[in-house]
Scaffold this motif. Structure first.
Motif, mmCIF file in Angstrom:
data_model
loop_
_atom_site.group_PDB
_atom_site.id
_atom_site.type_symbol
_atom_site.label_atom_id
_atom_site.label_comp_id
_atom_site.label_asym_id
_atom_site.label_seq_id
_atom_site.Cartn_x
_atom_site.Cartn_y
_atom_site.Cartn_z
ATOM 1 N N ILE A 1 3.988 -15.641 -7.616
ATOM 2 C CA ILE A 1 2.941 -15.605 -6.590
ATOM 3 C C ILE A 1 2.242 -14.253 -6.656
ATOM 4 N N GLY A 2 0.944 -14.247 -6.559
ATOM 5 C CA GLY A 2 0.181 -13.009 -6.471
ATOM 6 C C GLY A 2 -0.652 -13.017 -5.211
ATOM 7 N N ALA A 3 -0.479 -12.012 -4.365
ATOM 8 C CA ALA A 3 -1.205 -11.945 -3.098
ATOM 9 C C ALA A 3 -2.231 -10.824 -3.132
ATOM 10 N N ILE A 4 -3.401 -11.109 -2.588
ATOM 11 C CA ILE A 4 -4.460 -10.111 -2.423
ATOM 12 C C ILE A 4 -4.690 -9.961 -0.929
ATOM 13 N N ALA A 5 -4.356 -8.785 -0.389
ATOM 14 C CA ALA A 5 -4.462 -8.543 1.054
ATOM 15 C C ALA A 5 -5.685 -7.696 1.351
ATOM 16 N N ASP A 6 -6.341 -7.985 2.485
ATOM 17 C CA ASP A 6 -7.584 -7.273 2.803
ATOM 18 C C ASP A 6 -7.371 -5.977 3.565
ATOM 19 N N ASP A 7 -6.117 -5.644 3.889
ATOM 20 C CA ASP A 7 -5.824 -4.305 4.395
ATOM 21 C C ASP A 7 -4.356 -3.990 4.103
ATOM 22 N N PHE A 8 -3.967 -2.733 4.355
ATOM 23 C CA PHE A 8 -2.665 -2.269 3.900
ATOM 24 C C PHE A 8 -1.527 -2.767 4.778
ATOM 25 N N THR A 9 -1.742 -2.836 6.093
ATOM 26 C CA THR A 9 -0.666 -3.343 6.937
ATOM 27 C C THR A 9 -0.460 -4.831 6.705
ATOM 28 N N GLY A 10 -1.542 -5.557 6.446
ATOM 29 C CA GLY A 10 -1.410 -6.967 6.118
ATOM 30 C C GLY A 10 -0.652 -7.176 4.825
ATOM 31 N N ALA A 11 -0.828 -6.263 3.886
ATOM 32 C CA ALA A 11 -0.111 -6.360 2.618
ATOM 33 C C ALA A 11 1.394 -6.195 2.830
ATOM 34 N N THR A 12 1.784 -5.245 3.671
ATOM 35 C CA THR A 12 3.217 -5.072 3.920
ATOM 36 C C THR A 12 3.779 -6.282 4.659
ATOM 37 N N ASP A 13 2.985 -6.859 5.547
ATOM 38 C CA ASP A 13 3.418 -8.034 6.301
ATOM 39 C C ASP A 13 3.674 -9.219 5.371
ATOM 40 N N VAL A 14 2.757 -9.468 4.445
ATOM 41 C CA VAL A 14 2.934 -10.601 3.539
ATOM 42 C C VAL A 14 4.037 -10.317 2.530
ATOM 43 N N ALA A 15 4.185 -9.052 2.115
ATOM 44 C CA ALA A 15 5.241 -8.705 1.165
ATOM 45 C C ALA A 15 6.623 -8.950 1.769
ATOM 46 N N VAL A 16 6.797 -8.577 3.020
ATOM 47 C CA VAL A 16 8.116 -8.779 3.636
ATOM 48 C C VAL A 16 8.349 -10.257 3.952
ATOM 49 N N ALA A 17 7.289 -11.013 4.227
ATOM 50 C CA ALA A 17 7.441 -12.458 4.439
ATOM 51 C C ALA A 17 7.963 -13.133 3.175
ATOM 52 N N LEU A 18 7.510 -12.677 2.016
ATOM 53 C CA LEU A 18 8.002 -13.205 0.750
ATOM 54 C C LEU A 18 9.437 -12.764 0.489
ATOM 55 N N ARG A 19 9.707 -11.494 0.753
ATOM 56 C CA ARG A 19 11.008 -10.958 0.430
ATOM 57 C C ARG A 19 12.132 -11.546 1.289
ATOM 58 N N ARG A 20 11.801 -11.892 2.530
ATOM 59 C CA ARG A 20 12.818 -12.493 3.404
ATOM 60 C C ARG A 20 13.412 -13.755 2.803
ATOM 61 N N ARG A 21 12.630 -14.448 1.994
ATOM 62 C CA ARG A 21 13.079 -15.707 1.400
ATOM 63 C C ARG A 21 13.729 -15.489 0.030
ATOM 64 N N GLY A 22 13.994 -14.231 -0.313
ATOM 65 C CA GLY A 22 14.635 -13.952 -1.590
ATOM 66 C C GLY A 22 13.673 -13.841 -2.744
ATOM 67 N N ILE A 23 12.375 -13.748 -2.468
ATOM 68 C CA ILE A 23 11.380 -13.575 -3.523
ATOM 69 C C ILE A 23 11.305 -12.090 -3.868
ATOM 70 N N ARG A 24 11.642 -11.737 -5.093
ATOM 71 C CA ARG A 24 11.579 -10.324 -5.508
ATOM 72 C C ARG A 24 10.115 -9.896 -5.530
ATOM 73 N N THR A 25 9.775 -8.917 -4.700
ATOM 74 C CA THR A 25 8.370 -8.599 -4.446
ATOM 75 C C THR A 25 8.077 -7.136 -4.699
ATOM 76 N N VAL A 26 6.986 -6.862 -5.408
ATOM 77 C CA VAL A 26 6.519 -5.502 -5.626
ATOM 78 C C VAL A 26 5.151 -5.361 -4.953
ATOM 79 N N LEU A 27 4.919 -4.200 -4.326
ATOM 80 C CA LEU A 27 3.689 -3.941 -3.577
ATOM 81 C C LEU A 27 2.932 -2.797 -4.225
ATOM 82 N N PHE A 28 1.639 -3.022 -4.464
ATOM 83 C CA PHE A 28 0.764 -1.985 -5.001
ATOM 84 C C PHE A 28 -0.359 -1.707 -4.015
#
Length: 409
Positions: free
Chosen positions: A2-29
Motif C-alpha cells: 500500500i502506498g499512501a499520499i497524505a495532504d498534511d503531516f499529522t494526517g500522514a502519521t494518523d494513517v501510518a499508525v492505522a496501518l501499523r496497528r494491523r501489523g502492516i510494516r509501515t515506513v513514513l517519509f
C-alpha cells in the motif's frame, strides 16, 4: 504493498499508525522518498506532503510526483489520505488531486469516505457528521483556512472536480453490496463514490470490498479497514516505547480541542510563551524573543509551551489586520525557527499541535522521515528519527484535553 499520499503531516502519521496497528510494516517519509535501492523491507509507504492549502497546481504536481515514487517502489494500491472533516477550500485540493491521480492511473471509479468513528466522524446518506452534528454546524464552520459550510460530500466534491460524485448508502454497505453499487455508479458515469460508514465494522466491510482497488481515498478510518483486509499473519514486533528527554510543545492550531489543550498546559503551571503576530510580523525576531525567554527558564518548571493559538474572535482580529495567508505564514515561519533553536539547545522531544504547524516544524528541522512508535493518543504516534529526535505531530482536533501535558512529562 500500500502506498499512501497524505495532504498534511499529522494526517500522514494518523494513517501510518492505522496501518501499523494491523501489523502492516509501515515506513513514513516527510516529502518525496528516495528511489528504492533494493528490495522493500516494509508493506506500506506513507508520503507526507503539505498540500492541503497549497495552490491547486502545486498540490496536483506534488501528489503526481508522489504517485511516481510509489509506483517505482512497486505499490499495488494507492491511498489518498485527506482529513476526516474533509478540510478543503471551495476549489480543492481534494478534487483536483484525485482527478489528476485517477487520470494518471486510468481509474474509472474511486471509492472513498472521511468516516473515522473513533474520532467522532461518520458519514450517513452522503452527509458528514462531527460527533452528533453536521459538519457545517460544527467548529469546522469557523476554520481559519478551510471553513466547512456544507455537509453534503458529493456536492462538496463536485464543486472541486470535473466529475460527478455519488453515494454508497449504509444499507448497501451492510448488505455487502458495495461492489454492485460501484458498478452502478460507473455505468451512470459517476467517478467518485462516497461510502457511508457509521462504525468500525462498516469500515472493515468497505476495506474488504476495496482490497483490490488500485486507487482509494479517505481518512485514517478507511485506511484501517484496508489494513484489516491486507493484514499480515504472525507476531508483529511491538512499537518502540514513548521516548524520554527534554521536551517542548509548539502549538499553532486554533481548533477547539487544541485551545483546550493549550489551556490545560497553562493551568498545569507550565511555562507558556505566546507568539503575538500583531505585535511583531518578523518571524526572525518573533522566534528570537521566544528563544531568549526559553533560555531564562528553570528546567524544573517542566516542558514549555510556545503557541499562537487564539480564540475565534482574537483570530479574526489577526486575520483582518494581516490577512489569512500572511498571518498563517508568519506563524508557521516563526514556529519553525523556534523548533530549530530548541533542538540546537538540546530538546530531543518536539510536540507539535496542528497540521500546518507540524509541516513547518518538520520542514525547518529537515527531518526526512521516521519509524512509527507508541501512540500518545489514538492516531497520534511518536515518530522516532535516525538522529535521535522524537516527534509527536498532533492534528488540531485530536487527543483529550490533557494530551499535551501528558506527552511532555
Amino acid at each position: 504493498m500500500i502506498g499512501a499520499i497524505a495532504d498534511d503531516f499529522t494526517g500522514a502519521t494518523d494513517v501510518a499508525v492505522a496501518l501499523r496497528r494491523r501489523g502492516i510494516r509501515t515506513v513514513l517519509f516527510f516529502g518525496l522518498p528516495p528511489e528504492p535501492a533494493g528490495p522493500a523491507e516494509h508493506d506500506a509507504v506513507v508520503i507526507a506532503l503539505k498540500t492541503r492549502t497549497a495552490p491547486r497546481a502545486d498540490a496536483v504536481a506534488q501528489s503526481t510526483a508522489a504517485l511516481g515514487r510509489l509506483r517505482s517502489r512497486g505499490v499495488r494500491q494507492v491511498y489518498v489520505k485527506y482529513c476526516s472533516t474533509f478540510d478543503s477550500t471551495a476549489e480543492g485540493n481534494i478534487g483536483p488531486v484525485l482527478d489528476a491521480l485517477a487520470d494518471a492511473m486510468d481509474v474509472p471509479v474511486v471509492a472513498m469516505t472521511p468516516s473515522s468513528p473513533e474520532h467522532g466522524r461518520t458519514q450517513y446518506n452522503g452527509y458528514l457528521f462531527v460527533g452528533d452534528v453536521l459538519l457545517a454546524e460544527s467548529h469546522m464552520r469557523h476554520h481559519p483556512l478551510t471553513p466547512m459550510t456544507d455537509s453534503y460530500l458529493p456536492r462538496l466534491l463536485e464543486g472541486q472536480s470535473a466529475h460527478r460524485a455519488g453515494v454508497v448508502r449504509l444499507a448497501q454497505v451492510q448488505e455487502g453490496a458495495i461492489g454492485r453499487r460501484l458498478a452502478e455508479l460507473r455505468a451512470e458515469g459517476v467517478r467518485y463514490a462516497l461510502v457511508d460508514a457509521v462504525d468500525d465494522a462498516d469500515l472493515v466491510s468497505t476495506g474488504r470490498a476495496l482490497a483490490d482497488a488500485p486507487l482509494v481515498a479517505g481518512a485514517a478510518g478507511l485506511a484501517g479497514g484496508l489494513a484489516a483486509a491486507h493484514a499480515r499473519t504472525g507476531h508483529e514486533e511491538a512499537p518502540a516505547p514513548a521516548p524520554r528527554g527534554a521536551a517542548a510543545v509548539l502549538a499553532g492550531s486554533c481548533s477547539a480541542r487544541t485551545l483546550e489543550q493549550v489551556a490545560a498546559m497553562i493551568e498545569a503551571g507550565r511555562p507558556a510563551y505566546r507568539l503575538d503576530v500583531l505585535a511583531d510580523q518578523d518571524p526572525d525576531s518573533l522566534a528570537g524573543d521566544a528563544l531568549v525567554w526559553y533560555d531564562t527558564l528553570d528546567a524544573a518548571a517542566g516542558a514549555p509551551l510556545f503557541h499562537a493559538s487564539a480564540e475565534p474572535a482574537a483570530l479574526r482580529r489577526v486575520q483582518e489586520a494581516l490577512g489569512v495567508e500572511r498571518s498563517a505564514a508568519i506563524v508557521e515561519s516563526a514556529i519553525g525557527r523556534v523548533a530549530q533553536g530548541l533542538v540546537e539547545r538540546g530538546v530531543t522531544r518536539v510536540i507539535s499541535a496542528g497540521g500546518e504547524t507540524s509541516g513547518a516544524v518538520v520542514g525547518a528541522l529537515g527531518v526526512p522521515g521516521g519509524v512509527i512508535g507508541a501512540e500518545a493518543a489514538r492516531g497520534v504516534p511518536w515518530i522516532h528519527t535516525s538522529s535521535g529526535l522524537a516527534l509527536l505531530l498532533k492534528s488540531g482536533n485530536f487527543g483529550e484535553p490533557g494530551l499535551l501535558v501528558a506527552a511532555s512529562q
